[in-house]
Design a protein around this motif. Sequence first.
Motif, mmCIF file in Angstrom:
data_model
loop_
_atom_site.group_PDB
_atom_site.id
_atom_site.type_symbol
_atom_site.label_atom_id
_atom_site.label_comp_id
_atom_site.label_asym_id
_atom_site.label_seq_id
_atom_site.Cartn_x
_atom_site.Cartn_y
_atom_site.Cartn_z
ATOM 1 N N ILE A 142 -2.617 -49.219 -30.644
ATOM 2 C CA ILE A 142 -1.698 -49.631 -31.722
ATOM 3 C C ILE A 142 -0.293 -49.107 -31.402
ATOM 4 C CG2 ILE A 142 -1.105 -49.313 -34.179
ATOM 5 C CD1 ILE A 142 -4.190 -49.195 -34.722
ATOM 6 N N GLY A 143 -0.227 -47.825 -30.977
ATOM 7 C CA GLY A 143 1.061 -47.210 -30.622
ATOM 8 C C GLY A 143 1.758 -47.960 -29.503
ATOM 9 N N ILE A 144 1.003 -48.325 -28.464
ATOM 10 C CA ILE A 144 1.574 -49.037 -27.319
ATOM 11 C C ILE A 144 2.082 -50.419 -27.749
ATOM 12 C CG2 ILE A 144 1.006 -50.074 -25.070
ATOM 13 C CD1 ILE A 144 1.345 -47.043 -24.954
ATOM 14 N N TRP A 149 8.774 -35.695 -19.523
ATOM 15 C CA TRP A 149 9.397 -36.186 -20.764
ATOM 16 C C TRP A 149 10.000 -35.037 -21.556
ATOM 17 C CZ3 TRP A 149 11.141 -40.647 -21.441
ATOM 18 C CH2 TRP A 149 10.445 -41.820 -21.153
ATOM 19 N N ILE A 188 12.448 -55.887 -29.468
ATOM 20 C CA ILE A 188 13.512 -55.977 -30.486
ATOM 21 C C ILE A 188 14.828 -55.375 -29.974
ATOM 22 C CG2 ILE A 188 14.278 -55.152 -32.774
ATOM 23 C CD1 ILE A 188 11.335 -55.420 -33.701
ATOM 24 N N TYR A 212 -8.393 -44.334 -28.408
ATOM 25 C CA TYR A 212 -7.974 -45.588 -27.772
ATOM 26 C C TYR A 212 -7.510 -46.631 -28.781
ATOM 27 C CZ TYR A 212 -8.735 -43.869 -23.162
ATOM 28 O OH TYR A 212 -8.582 -43.143 -22.005
ATOM 29 N N ILE A 235 -5.946 -45.840 -31.774
ATOM 30 C CA ILE A 235 -4.616 -45.388 -32.219
ATOM 31 C C ILE A 235 -3.591 -45.560 -31.089
ATOM 32 C CG2 ILE A 235 -3.257 -43.407 -33.053
ATOM 33 C CD1 ILE A 235 -5.931 -42.283 -34.225
ATOM 34 N N PHE A 236 -3.997 -45.187 -29.850
ATOM 35 C CA PHE A 236 -3.083 -45.288 -28.714
ATOM 36 C C PHE A 236 -2.684 -46.747 -28.460
ATOM 37 C CE2 PHE A 236 -1.493 -44.772 -24.387
ATOM 38 C CZ PHE A 236 -0.801 -43.589 -24.495
ATOM 39 N N LEU A 247 3.140 -51.191 -30.750
ATOM 40 C CA LEU A 247 4.370 -50.958 -31.516
ATOM 41 C C LEU A 247 5.548 -50.678 -30.584
ATOM 42 C CD1 LEU A 247 3.079 -48.743 -34.509
ATOM 43 C CD2 LEU A 247 3.637 -51.168 -34.546
ATOM 44 N N TRP A 248 5.305 -49.877 -29.512
ATOM 45 C CA TRP A 248 6.343 -49.627 -28.506
ATOM 46 C C TRP A 248 6.812 -50.933 -27.878
ATOM 47 C CZ3 TRP A 248 9.383 -45.849 -28.491
ATOM 48 C CH2 TRP A 248 8.983 -44.524 -28.618
ATOM 49 N N ALA A 283 8.208 -41.809 -17.309
ATOM 50 C CA ALA A 283 7.638 -43.079 -17.784
ATOM 51 C C ALA A 283 6.574 -43.598 -16.820
ATOM 52 C CB ALA A 283 8.740 -44.104 -17.962
ATOM 53 N N LEU A 334 10.022 -48.342 -36.806
ATOM 54 C CA LEU A 334 9.042 -48.908 -35.871
ATOM 55 C C LEU A 334 8.870 -47.997 -34.651
ATOM 56 C CD1 LEU A 334 7.324 -51.543 -35.271
ATOM 57 C CD2 LEU A 334 9.293 -52.327 -33.957
ATOM 58 N N VAL A 362 6.681 -54.019 -29.172
ATOM 59 C CA VAL A 362 7.487 -54.778 -30.152
ATOM 60 C C VAL A 362 8.879 -54.141 -30.264
ATOM 61 C CG1 VAL A 362 7.676 -55.457 -32.589
ATOM 62 C CG2 VAL A 362 5.451 -55.530 -31.446
ATOM 63 N N TYR A 363 8.901 -52.787 -30.320
ATOM 64 C CA TYR A 363 10.167 -52.035 -30.400
ATOM 65 C C TYR A 363 11.054 -52.348 -29.182
ATOM 66 C CZ TYR A 363 13.203 -47.853 -30.560
ATOM 67 O OH TYR A 363 14.272 -46.977 -30.600
ATOM 68 N N CYS A 385 1.929 -42.689 -33.198
ATOM 69 C CA CYS A 385 0.612 -43.170 -32.736
ATOM 70 C C CYS A 385 0.294 -42.645 -31.344
ATOM 71 C CB CYS A 385 0.575 -44.701 -32.707
ATOM 72 S SG CYS A 385 0.424 -45.464 -34.320
#
Lengths: 88, 88
Positions: free
Chosen positions: A45-47, B50, A56, A40, A42-43, A49-50, A12, B7, A52-53, B14
């Motif tokens: 957006i992915g980060i 990873w 949660i 950048y 897409i990445f 989402l991570w 990580a 999610l 928010v995940y 992504c």
Amino acid sequence: MDTVTILGLAAAACTTFAFFPQAYKVYKTHHTRDLSMPMYVIFSIGILLWLVYGIIINNLPIICANAVTIVFCIYILAVMVKNRGGKT
Amino acid sequence: MDTVTILGLAAAACTTFAFFPQAYKVYKTHHTRDLSMPMYVIFSIGILLWLVYGIIINNLPIICANAVTIVFCIYILAVMVKNRGGKT
């Protein structure tokens, strides 16, 4: 802490801080011509989402790692957008 | 499958496939001057860790996501190393 957890944290740390030298290079040179804008976008957006995940499921390592990465990514993306006109 | 898992999978998709447009751009232009070599070295090490982590804890999504990303990263890194002499 067991060896497997340390391995995961090391993984990580690498994938999080890897973006620092790229952000620093962009900061120093302001050149982004060879960087891929879709990557950048897409990445980032992915980060997000991570992030928010992580919030949660209340997982601090996921939150921290992605909160750091998003700063570097958004900075690189901002310079790329700024350079679009000048094609630097 | 619950919304939180979806999610997480969307986030993983992504951050995995984001490297495809960068690898494709490098393939088309062969230009890597603005890319940071330390970023791709550190990131590739992180992805390898990873992958090992995923194999040890037997987590298929971690294994698959990182197996795909490592291919793009190693390709980009290989072109960067090849370009080092020519400073393309």
